[in-house]
Write an enzyme that holds these catalytic residues in place. Structure first.
Site, PDB file in Angstrom:
ATOM      1  CG  ASN A  14      -1.735   1.223   1.395  1.00  0.00           C
ATOM      2  OD1 ASN A  14      -1.776   2.070   0.494  1.00  0.00           O
ATOM      3  ND2 ASN A  14      -2.412   1.349   2.530  1.00  0.00           N
ATOM      4  CD1 TRP A  15       3.616   1.224  -2.865  1.00  0.00           C
ATOM      5  CD2 TRP A  15       3.802   2.563  -4.650  1.00  0.00           C
ATOM      6  NE1 TRP A  15       4.535   0.660  -3.730  1.00  0.00           N
ATOM      7  CE2 TRP A  15       4.667   1.459  -4.837  1.00  0.00           C
ATOM      8  CE3 TRP A  15       3.745   3.546  -5.654  1.00  0.00           C
ATOM      9  CZ2 TRP A  15       5.461   1.315  -5.976  1.00  0.00           C
ATOM     10  CZ3 TRP A  15       4.531   3.393  -6.794  1.00  0.00           C
ATOM     11  CH2 TRP A  15       5.386   2.294  -6.949  1.00  0.00           C
ATOM     12  CE  LYS A  16      -0.150   3.153   4.795  1.00  0.00           C
ATOM     13  NZ  LYS A  16      -0.027   3.244   6.240  1.00  0.00           N
ATOM     14  CG  HIS A 100      -5.815   1.761   5.377  1.00  0.00           C
ATOM     15  ND1 HIS A 100      -5.359   2.690   6.283  1.00  0.00           N
ATOM     16  CD2 HIS A 100      -4.787   0.923   5.151  1.00  0.00           C
ATOM     17  CE1 HIS A 100      -4.090   2.419   6.569  1.00  0.00           C
ATOM     18  NE2 HIS A 100      -3.719   1.359   5.895  1.00  0.00           N
ATOM     19  CD  GLU A 102      -2.820   5.402   6.865  1.00  0.00           C
ATOM     20  OE1 GLU A 102      -2.812   5.455   5.627  1.00  0.00           O
ATOM     21  OE2 GLU A 102      -1.874   4.929   7.530  1.00  0.00           O
ATOM     22  CD  GLU A 171      -3.193  -2.347   7.425  1.00  0.00           C
ATOM     23  OE1 GLU A 171      -2.078  -2.551   6.933  1.00  0.00           O
ATOM     24  OE2 GLU A 171      -3.865  -1.334   7.176  1.00  0.00           O
ATOM     25  N   GLY A 177       2.965   2.416  10.755  1.00  0.00           N
ATOM     26  CA  GLY A 177       3.952   3.479  10.597  1.00  0.00           C
ATOM     27  C   GLY A 177       4.708   3.824  11.869  1.00  0.00           C
ATOM     28  CB  SER A 216       5.573  -1.709  11.937  1.00  0.00           C
ATOM     29  OG  SER A 216       5.193  -0.364  12.231  1.00  0.00           O
ATOM     30  N   GLY A 237       3.052  -1.012   4.215  1.00  0.00           N
ATOM     31  CA  GLY A 237       3.051   0.404   3.860  1.00  0.00           C
ATOM     32  C   GLY A 237       4.452   0.860   3.491  1.00  0.00           C
ATOM     33  N   GLY A 238       5.125   1.492   4.431  1.00  0.00           N
ATOM     34  CA  GLY A 238       6.427   2.114   4.172  1.00  0.00           C
ATOM     35  C   GLY A 238       7.434   1.220   3.460  1.00  0.00           C
TER      36      GLY A 238
HETATM   37  P1  13P Z   1       3.287   0.548   7.552  1.00  0.00           P
HETATM   38  O1  13P Z   1       3.793  -0.747   6.948  1.00  0.00           O
HETATM   39  O2  13P Z   1       3.997   1.751   7.014  1.00  0.00           O
HETATM   40  O3  13P Z   1       3.224   0.460   9.039  1.00  0.00           O
HETATM   41  O4  13P Z   1       1.764   0.710   7.032  1.00  0.00           O
HETATM   42  C1  13P Z   1       0.889  -0.339   7.193  1.00  0.00           C
HETATM   43  C2  13P Z   1      -0.351  -0.033   6.467  1.00  0.00           C
HETATM   44  O5  13P Z   1      -1.133   0.803   6.861  1.00  0.00           O
HETATM   45  C3  13P Z   1      -0.614  -0.774   5.215  1.00  0.00           C
HETATM   46  O6  13P Z   1      -1.912  -0.585   4.759  1.00  0.00           O
END
Ligand code: 13P
Length: 253
Positions: A14-16, A100, A102, A171, A177, A216, A237-238
Site C-alpha cells: 500500500n503506497w498510500k 483502511h 486511515e 491492521e 507506521g 510495520s 506500507g512504508g
Molecule cells: P506501515 O507498513 O507503514 O506500518 O503501514 C501499514 C499499512 O497501513 C498498510 O496498509
C-alpha cells in the site's frame, strides 16, 4: 513456502499518498524481481489513483497485480474528488483496499460505508481487501478482539461475497507506521478470532479467505509474521515503497 496452505499468501504493498511518475520504476523492479525469482505468493501494489492506469500498463502481462486504495460505493455522479470501483477497474486495477484505518479514522468511515464499498468492488469485478484494526486505547482496555470481530461482521457484505475472492487485513492502528508490532501471539490470537467469524459467516469458503497482517512489516520481521498459522499474507506500507525491501518481504512468503 514456509507452511502448508492451499491458498497462496498475498503480499500487498500500500503506497498510500506516495509516488510520482518516477516511482513506476520501483513497480517495474518489483515485477522483474518476481519474474526472475517467483515467490510462493501473490504480489500486488496499491499505488495512488494517479498512477494506477500507467502502472497497470507498465506491468501488463506480468504477475504483479495493481489495486486501488479506496473507492466510493456509487458507480458515478456528483461526488467531487472521489473514484468509483468501476473507474479503478477501467484504469486496470483488479483489487481494492476498503476500510483502511486511515480512511476510517481520517474520514469517519463507518462499518456500513466500508460494507457498501466492498459491495461496489464486487460489482466492478474487483477483489476487495477489507481492513479492520483496534486503536491503542481499545487494546489497552482489553477490547481488541471484540473491536475487530465487530468491525469484520459489520463490514462484510456476506451474501455478495459468497463464492467471490476477497481478503481481510488485520491492521492494529497503533502498529501502522510506528515500527511497533504486536507479539506473534497477539497476531495469532487476532487472526484466529477473525478466522472464527469468517467460518461462521462463510462455512468452508471462510476457511480459505486470506487474512493479512499489516502494521510495520519489514524484511526483518516478515518471516516470523508470515509463519503464523492464520496469517495469509501481509499488507505493507512504508517498506513497500522500495522494490528491494518489498521483494525481500515477498521472498519470506
Ligand atoms: P506501515 O507498513 O507503514 O506500518 O503501514 C501499514 C499499512 O497501513 C498498510 O496498509
Amino acid at each position: 513456502m514456509s507452511k502448508l496452505t492451499t491458498v497462496r499468501p498475498l503480499i500487498a504493498g500500500n503506497w498510500k499518498m506516495n509516488g510520482l511518475t518516477a516511482a513506476l520504476d520501483e513497480a517495474r523492479a518489483v515485477a522483474a524481481g518476481v519474474e526472475t525469482d517467483p515467490p510462493g505468493a501473490r504480489v500486488a501494489i496499491f499505488p495512488p489513483a494517479t498512477l494506477i492506469h500507467r502502472m497497470a500498463d507498465a506491468l501488463a502481462g506480468q504477475t504483479v497485480a495493481v489495486g486501488g486504495q479506496d473507492c466510493r460505493p456509487e458507480v458515478s455522479g456528483a461526488f467531487t474528488g472521489d473514484t468509483s470501483a468501476e473507474m479503478l477497474a477501467d484504469a486496470g486495477a483488479t483489487m481494492v483496499i476498503v476500510g483502511h484505518s486511515e480512511r476510517r479514522g481520517g474520514y469517519g468511515e463507518t462499518d456500513a460505508l466500508v460494507l457498501a464499498k466492498a459491495q461496489a468492488a464486487l460489482r466492478a469485478g474487483l477483489e476487495p481487501i477489507v481492513c479492520v484494526g483496534e486503536s491503542l486505547e481499545q487494546r489497552d482496555a482489553g477490547r481488541a478482539i471484540e473491536v475487530i470481530t465487530g468491525q469484520l461482521r459489520a463490514s462484510l457484505p456476506v451474501d455478495a461475497l459468497k463464492g467471490e475472492a476477497f481478503a481481510v487485513a488485520y491492521e492494529p492502528v497503533w502498529a501502522i507506521g510506528t515500527g511497533r508490532t504486536p507479539t506473534l501471539n497477539d497476531i495469532e490470537a487476532a487472526h484466529d478470532a477473525l478466522r472464527t467469524v469468517l467460518i461462521e459467516l462463510f462455512s468452508d469458503q471462510g476457511a480459505g479467505v486470506p487474512i493479512l497482517y499489516g502494521g510495520s512489516v519489514n524484511p526483518k520481521n516478515a518471516a516470523d509474521i508470515l509463519s503464523q498459522k492464520e496469517v495469509g499474507g501481509v499488507l505493507v506500507g512504508g517498506a513497500s515503497l522500495k522494490a528491494a525491501d518489498f521483494l525481500a518481504i515477498a521472498a519470506r512468503a
